[in-house]
Design a protein around this motif. Structure first.
Motif, PDB file in Angstrom:
ATOM      1  N   THR A  94       0.813  -1.220   0.000  1.00 47.85           N
ATOM      2  CA  THR A  94       0.000   0.000   0.000  1.00 47.85           C
ATOM      3  C   THR A  94       0.840   1.260   0.000  1.00 47.85           C
ATOM      4  O   THR A  94       0.380   2.323  -0.413  1.00 47.85           O
ATOM      5  CB  THR A  94      -0.915  -0.002   1.228  1.00 47.85           C
ATOM      6  N   THR A  95       2.082   1.144   0.434  1.00 40.42           N
ATOM      7  CA  THR A  95       2.935   2.323   0.438  1.00 40.42           C
ATOM      8  C   THR A  95       3.326   2.708  -0.986  1.00 40.42           C
ATOM      9  O   THR A  95       3.609   3.872  -1.264  1.00 40.42           O
ATOM     10  CB  THR A  95       4.202   2.049   1.277  1.00 40.42           C
ATOM     11  N   CYS A  96       3.361   1.755  -1.872  1.00 44.01           N
ATOM     12  CA  CYS A  96       3.774   2.009  -3.258  1.00 44.01           C
ATOM     13  C   CYS A  96       2.707   1.521  -4.214  1.00 44.01           C
ATOM     14  O   CYS A  96       2.831   0.421  -4.794  1.00 44.01           O
ATOM     15  CB  CYS A  96       5.080   1.303  -3.566  1.00 44.01           C
ATOM     16  N   PRO A  97       1.632   2.242  -4.405  1.00 50.71           N
ATOM     17  CA  PRO A  97       0.570   1.781  -5.293  1.00 50.71           C
ATOM     18  C   PRO A  97       1.012   1.624  -6.743  1.00 50.71           C
ATOM     19  O   PRO A  97       0.437   0.847  -7.493  1.00 50.71           O
ATOM     20  CB  PRO A  97      -0.495   2.878  -5.145  1.00 50.71           C
ATOM     21  N   GLU A  98       2.065   2.347  -7.160  1.00 52.02           N
ATOM     22  CA  GLU A  98       2.511   2.237  -8.544  1.00 52.02           C
ATOM     23  C   GLU A  98       3.094   0.871  -8.850  1.00 52.02           C
ATOM     24  O   GLU A  98       3.294   0.520 -10.016  1.00 52.02           O
ATOM     25  CB  GLU A  98       3.557   3.316  -8.840  1.00 52.02           C
TER      26      GLU A  98
END
Lengths: 684, 334
Positions: free
Chosen positions: A98-102
């Protein structure tokens, strides 16, 4: 006319008048202060990335989120990057990151098949797209290769360095030729032309920034031009000399004259002619006692100052070269790097460093170490070194990887296991603020397997599905914690909340109360197979290439003078024959043939008596009687020769008659030679 | 010697630039004949305008006599040559009073020293007594015969040649006489390319008795020489340069390899030569380079080395070079 004492004083770069010396202290302080800003600037640039951030009280999850928010972690922000085959494992946990949706979008893109990364057609079929038409249409980016910078599409990673180097060289050359063209431009004013209105802008810039000795001398020359043109010219000349010395064109020496400098630089620098004119004016002032005109100074200043200022710019350029391109050297910000983990550890107050010695040098005196098995050939040698280190008191965190099988101590094997939450040891959970069931997710479901014995009783810190995930081995003072999955501390792992907490908890467990830990950088010592291999292992390629760039810049800046061999004084020794020859010349010059003949006669008589029969004794007649038959000569001739030799021996200070002396020496020499031959024949 | 009736360049009024131009044209004219010895030619001219004498050392056949002949031609000055031999007598140099039986009195007959350019060829082949006959002429520019002082014509310059001291049948010049030479120049064998040019010059018909055939015309007359000598004496010498000369010459007396250092006459010679060099470069002031340029020529024959230094292969050139690298030069200070 100056007084004798004043004018005869030897000087360095420039002699200073009494008025000038009065303000020397204040000027020195002022000049010193002017150097502070650029020095600070350079120091800050070179040290900025080394300064650890101050620890603060944020949680591990917050720290991980903050760290990954940085633009350097492209997988978290870049919406055009494809996923590479070796990173596709991360896609299994992308939805939890979730910290890096990309990362989700990244996993939706594939590398083009013409990338050259695939060794088999099967791999190609699964992991790449054949062309643009087959590319999945996502809402995050248009294309793969189209969005990738050209330099990243180069297949060999080393070529990227070369491309940058080449680009830098081209830019440096262009800049050099532009500057040189400007410098070579002849001034529009003649020597006696009116004073130019203002100094060139570049001079003003350099003066304002207070860069280097040359700029200081230029500035001083400019100031003095108002009151003492002669002294101003001397300062301008001093600046020119300093510049030429820095450029390697001259070597300043107190016994070298001004015109010798001029001859030295002739044809080697664009400012050779202006310097020659400057020398002429300076010497007219100094030795001709002629007052120079202000306009002469202005003309020379306008011709020389820009070129001299270029030297200061070069210094900055070199400094920038040394300090640039290294802003993010502490770790790899890619998916599988450790940079984020390092930052998160620091955010929790841990001091993180590098253990840059070979791993077999690790001992209990060192700061606890994190060893990533992916960085080593993890074999028996490494394990043996780790065991020795543990026994000596070292604290080590070892991160293993899928497929690792250690048949010797500690006889561990990394195995796949069923998916399940990681159960954390109570103590560890308490220390790391972890729940008993840690919410950690990694792409592979790995665990450790080992046949336990009485002797081997590791402590399980984290387990998965009843099998150890992390276990601790202790000796008396040291300990090693083996973790089944090295991906736990990688950047992408930290994008999953919970992973960071577990990783930090394990690291803190190893770091202990000193709260310091370091990453092992080098494996055990094995001889490199080649110089290239050596550089590769040492990670010096970037440094070497950067050094080459600096050398190229210096060559461009200094021209042929750079690296030119200089003469050195030879200290050859004279051969013995040369000494004899020199001695002969000395004797001949001083009419010393008599002395030489006397010395030789003494020697010859001694040798003849030695070789004659004992009955001959010291009597010359008896000696002649003994020698004559052996020589086959008349006894009278031999007696005459011996008498002449005796007379010569007795009176070394008589009148020299070189021809006669030489005849005697030669005659004695022939006799000795023949007797020597007889003796040799006698001996067979 | 046939004198040119009309010298090319008038002697006055002189400026640094005109001095330099005349010097250059003179050197250029002589260098047409004496090929590949430009440095020697310039040094000889410097000695001429500094009122000095020159000792030229070199093996036979290197153009020493040709140089002096060409100089006399370019200067339109009288020229005589003395071939020094072991049996040469002092009166053969200076001349003497000879009894005239018709007049019933002694009449003075001038020796070859009564000239403006004197070539003392192979001066070290004559014994010291005959060499000493030149002492007064060189220093005082006069000779004293039977108590009568007789002045020599002006300008007067002695160009003595000598073979290397190691040659057979030579006598070393006494220190007193050596000290009276402003310069000692050493001529070495020419390089191949220069030797080829010499051959071409001879193929073109070079004849020492007829320099006009190869285009050497008079450049200056005796009045011009005297004017240039006078101008050279007006060249300024800064005290810093004087100090440099004193330190340089003084250093020769304390060098470890030197048995006998240079005398104050060497300092005077260095000043004179430096002045001419400065004027020859169009300056009316001396710079340290002028001193350095002539240091070797002025000092090399004035230094006597310790025998052990000579045995070690040290030469006076080595010592002078070392001193030039030790003594600081006065630098630019306004």
């Amino acid at each position: 006319m100056r007084t004798s004492a004043e004018s005869m004083r030897p000087v360095g770069w420039v002699e200073r008048s009494a008025a000038h010396r009065r303000g020397a202290l204040a000027a020195g302080v002022r000049d010193g202060l002017r150097y502070v800003p650029p020095i600070l600037l350079v120091a800050l640039i070179s040290c900025a990335h080394k300064v650890p951030p101050k620890p603060h009280s944020e949680t591990v999850d917050a720290a991980a989120k903050r760290v990954l928010h940085a633009k350097a972690y492209l997988f978290c922000h870049q919406n055009k990057l494809p996923i590479y085959p070796w990173d596709q494992g991360w896609c299994d946990i992308a939805k939890r990151a979730t910290t890096c949706p990309e990362l989700v979008a990244m996993c939706a893109r594939k590398v083009p098949c013409d990338h050259g990364l695939f060794s088999s057609s099967k791999a190609k079929a699964n992991a790449c797209v054949a062309d643009e038409k087959k590319k999945p249409k996502t809402n995050v980016g248009a294309g793969n290769s189209a969005g990738t910078p050209w330099y990243e599409r180069i297949k060999l990673p080393g070529l990227q360095y070369l491309a940058w180097i080449a680009l830098g060289l081209v830019l440096a050359l262009v800049a050099f030729f532009v500057v040189r063209a400007i410098l070579n431009r002849q001034p529009q004013v003649a020597l006696d032309a009116p004073v130019p209105g203002a100094a060139p802008a570049v001079v003003a810039v350099i003066e304002d920034r207070g860069l280097g000795e040359v700029a200081r001398l230029l500035r001083r020359a400019r100031e003095l031009a108002e009151s003492d043109v002669g002294l101003a010219l001397a300062h301008l000349y001093a600046a020119a000399l300093k510049h030429l010395e820095e450029a390697g064109l001259i070597r300043w020496d107190r016994t070298t004259t001004n015109r010798e400098y001029v001859r030295t630089i002739r044809g080697k620098t664009p400012i050779d002619r202006p310097v020659a004119e400057l020398v002429r004016e300076v010497e007219r002032t100094k030795f001709g006692h002629l007052a120079p005109a202000r306009q002469t100074f202005e003309t020379l200043y306008s011709r020389l100052a820009p070129a001299l200022a270029r030297g200061a710019v070069l210094v900055l350029l070199l400094l920038a070269t040394f300090t640039s391109g290294c802003g993010s050297c502490e770790g790899n910000p890619g998916l599988d790097g450790h940079a984020a983990f390092t930052d998160v550890l620091r955010s929790q107050g841990l001091e993180v460093g590098s253990f840059e010695m070979p791993i077999d040098k690790l001992s209990g005196r060192d700061v606890p170490v994190i060893v990533d098995s992916g960085d080593f050939d993890f074999d028996a040698t490494v394990l043996s070194a780790l065991e020795r280190a543990m026994l000596s008191g070292a604290r080590i965190l070892v991160l293993l990887a899928k497929g690792v099988d250690l048949p010797t101590w500690p006889r561990l094997k990394v195995i796949d296991t069923a998916a399940g939450p990681l159960a954390v040891d109570d103590a560890l959970a308490q220390a790391g603020h972890l729940p008993a069931k840690a919410a950690a997710y990694l792409p592979d479901k790995l665990a450790l397997a080992s046949p336990k014995t009485e002797r081997d009783s590791p402590e399980v810190l984290v387990e998965r599905d009843g099998k150890p995930f992390a276990e601790r081995w202790r000796s008396q003072d040291g300990e090693i914690v083996f973790v089944a999955d090295r991906r736990l501390i990688q950047n992408a792992s930290l994008a999953v909340p919970g992973n960071a907490r577990l990783a930090v908890a394990l690291a803190e467990e190893i770091a202990g109360p000193k709260k310091a830990i370091q990453f092992a950088e080098l494996g055990p010592i094995f001889p490199a197979s080649s110089p290239v291999d050596s550089l590769e292992r040492a990670g010096l390629w970037a440094l070497v290439l950067q050094a080459l760039l600096v050398l190229a810049l210096l060559v461009v800046a200094r021209g042929r003078a750079f690296g030119a061999l200089r003469d050195h004084e030879s200290t050859t020794r004279r051969a013995f024959a040369e000494h004899v020859s020199a001695l002969g010349v000395q004797l001949a010059r001083r009419r010393g043939s008599r002395l030489a003949a006397s010395l030789y006669a003494s020697y010859a008589l001694d040798r003849l008596r030695h070789r004659a029969s004992r009955e001959a004794g010291r009597d010359l007649d008896a000696l002649a009687k003994d020698l004559a038959p052996r020589l086959g000569e008349d006894e009278g001739d031999v007696r005459r020769l011996l008498n002449d030799a005796e007379g010569m021996r007795m009176e070394p200070n008589g009148i020299s008659v070189p021809e006669r002396d030489l005849v005697l020496v030669r005659r004695l020499g022939q006799v000795l030679w023949r007797l020597q031959g007889e003796r040799g024949a006698g001996h067979g | 010697m046939t004198l040119s009736p009309e010298p090319v360049l008038p002697p006055a009024p002189l400026t640094p630039d005109s001095f330099a131009a005349t010097f250059e044209s003179l050197a250029g004219a002589i260098s047409k004949i004496v090929v590949g010895q430009e440095h020697v030619v310039e040094e000889v001219l410097v000695a001429l305008f500094a009122k000095g004498h020159v000792l030229i050392e070199g093996v036979p056949g290197l153009g020493k006599t040709l140089l002096v002949r060409a100089l006399s031609r370019a200067l339109s000055c009288s020229f005589k040559r003395i071939q020094f031999t072991p049996d040469l007598m002092p009166s053969d140099v200076t001349g003497g009073n000879i009894f005239d039986s018709r007049e019933n009195r002694f009449q003075f007959v001038q020796g070859p020293v009564f000239t403006q350019l004197l070539l003392a060829d192979e001066v070290n082949r004559a014994p010291a007594k005959t060499q000493a006959a030149l002492l007064e002429a060189m220093q005082e520019r006069q000779v004293t015969i039977d108590g009568v002082e007789r002045a020599l014509p002006r300008p007067f310059i002695t160009l003595a040649t000598q073979n290397p001291i190691e040659s057979q049948g030579t006598y070393a010049l006494p220190e007193a006489q050596l000290d009276r030479f402003l310069f000692k120049l050493v001529i070495k064998y020419p390089e191949a390319e220069i030797e080829k040019q010499i051959l071409k010059l001879h193929l073109a018909g070079l004849d020492p008795a007829d320099f006009a055939r190869v285009g050497l015309e008079p450049v200056l007359d005796e009045a011009g020489v005297l004017a240039m000598q006078l101008f050279a004496e007006s060249v300024r010498v800064d005290e810093a340069v004087l100090d440099y000369i004193v330190r340089l010459v003084g250093a020769t007396r304390s060098h470890r390899s030197v048995f006998l250092g240079a005398s104050p006459r060497a300092s005077v010679a260095l000043v004179g030569a430096s002045r001419v060099r400065a004027a020859a470069e169009g300056r009316d002031f001396v710079v340290p380079d002028d001193v350095k340029d002539h240091a070797a020529s002025v000092l090399r024959h004035r230094l006597s080395l310790h025998p052990d230094a000579e045995l070690e292969g040290v030469t006076t050139e080595d010592v002078i070079e070392a001193l030039l690298k030790e003594v600081p030069v006065p630098r630019s200070a306004a």
